[in-house]
Design a protein around this motif. Structure first.
Motif, PDB file in Angstrom:
ATOM      1  N   PRO A  91      11.281  -0.568  10.517  1.00 32.70           N
ATOM      2  CA  PRO A  91       9.859  -1.229  10.759  1.00 32.70           C
ATOM      3  C   PRO A  91       8.876  -0.525  10.163  1.00 32.70           C
ATOM      4  N   PHE A  92       7.956  -1.252   9.692  1.00 36.62           N
ATOM      5  CA  PHE A  92       6.694  -0.621   9.086  1.00 36.62           C
ATOM      6  C   PHE A  92       5.477  -1.496   9.298  1.00 36.62           C
ATOM      7  N   ALA A  93       4.314  -1.390   8.738  1.00 39.28           N
ATOM      8  CA  ALA A  93       3.042  -2.206   8.692  1.00 39.28           C
ATOM      9  C   ALA A  93       2.764  -2.473   7.509  1.00 39.28           C
ATOM     10  N   PHE A  94       2.356  -3.733   6.817  1.00 41.71           N
ATOM     11  CA  PHE A  94       1.723  -3.731   5.612  1.00 41.71           C
ATOM     12  C   PHE A  94       0.267  -3.681   6.363  1.00 41.71           C
ATOM     13  N   ALA A  95      -0.802  -3.055   5.213  1.00 46.63           N
ATOM     14  CA  ALA A  95      -2.039  -2.569   5.546  1.00 46.63           C
ATOM     15  C   ALA A  95      -2.978  -2.722   4.731  1.00 46.63           C
ATOM     16  N   LEU A  96      -4.133  -3.179   4.905  1.00 48.23           N
ATOM     17  CA  LEU A  96      -5.325  -3.055   4.136  1.00 48.23           C
ATOM     18  C   LEU A  96      -5.701  -1.632   4.462  1.00 48.23           C
ATOM     19  N   ILE A  97      -5.920  -0.769   3.437  1.00 50.86           N
ATOM     20  CA  ILE A  97      -6.469   0.844   3.575  1.00 50.86           C
ATOM     21  C   ILE A  97      -7.542   1.023   2.829  1.00 50.86           C
TER      22      ILE A  97
END
Length: 149
Positions: A91-97
Motif C-alpha cells: 500500500p502507498f499513496a499517489f500524491a501531488l508534491i
C-alpha cells in the motif's frame, strides 16, 4: 462466401519514436544524476517537471533551475491494494508534491507505511533508486521526512 474469395490480414500499427526535447532531456538526465530540475516560467514560477513553453503566455522557456528533493504533499489518494502495474507492491499513496523551490506540484508515489501516516501538508523527501537510468522511476518513492532521516 465462395471459396475463391481473396482474404488478407489487416494489421494496423502506428510505429513512431518520440524525442523528449531539451527540457525533458535535461530533466531525465538530472534524475539519473540525483537532481530534480524545473523550468523557470515567464513570471518567475518554477514548473516541475519542466516544460518548453510557458503554459500562461506560450513563451519559450529556456532557463532550468534545480529544485529541492523535499516538499509538501498538496493532495493524495491512498492505494490499499496495489495492482501488478503499480511501482510499489505494498500500500502507498499517489500524491501531488510541491517540491521546495517549485511552484507547481509533481505527481509521484509516497511510501508512508500506512494510510494514517498520510496527510495533506506533510513533508516528504525523495528516496532514490540505487541504480538510476534517467527515468521518472529513478525516484523510487517519496517518504515522510521524519522516517527517512
Amino acid at each position: 462466401m465462395s471459396d475463391d474469395t481473396l482474404r488478407a490480414p489487416l494489421i494496423i500499427e502506428y510505429p513512431f519514436a518520440r524525442t523528449l526535447g531539451p527540457a525533458q532531456t535535461a530533466f531525465f538526465t538530472g534524475l539519473r544524476e540525483g537532481i530534480i530540475l524545473g523550468a523557470k516560467g515567464a513570471a518567475g514560477q518554477v514548473i516541475v517537471p519542466p516544460v518548453e513553453y510557458d503554459p500562461l503566455t506560450g513563451e519559450a522557456l529556456e532557463e532550468l533551475v534545480e529544485v529541492g528533493q523535499a516538499g509538501e504533499v498538496t493532495t493524495w489518494a491512498w492505494v490499499a491494494e496495489p495492482g501488478d502495474k503499480h511501482v510499489l507492491d505494498h500500500p502507498f499513496a499517489f500524491a501531488l508534491i510541491k517540491l521546495d523551490g517549485a511552484d507547481q506540484p509533481l505527481l509521484h508515489v509516497v511510501d508512508a507505511g500506512n494510510e494514517s501516516a498520510m496527510s495533506t501538508g506533510m513533508r516528504v523527501q525523495v528516496r532514490w533508486k540505487d541504480e538510476r537510468e534517467g527515468h521518472i522511476n529513478d525516484i523510487e518513492a517519496f517518504v515522510p521526512e521524519e522516517v527517512s532521516a
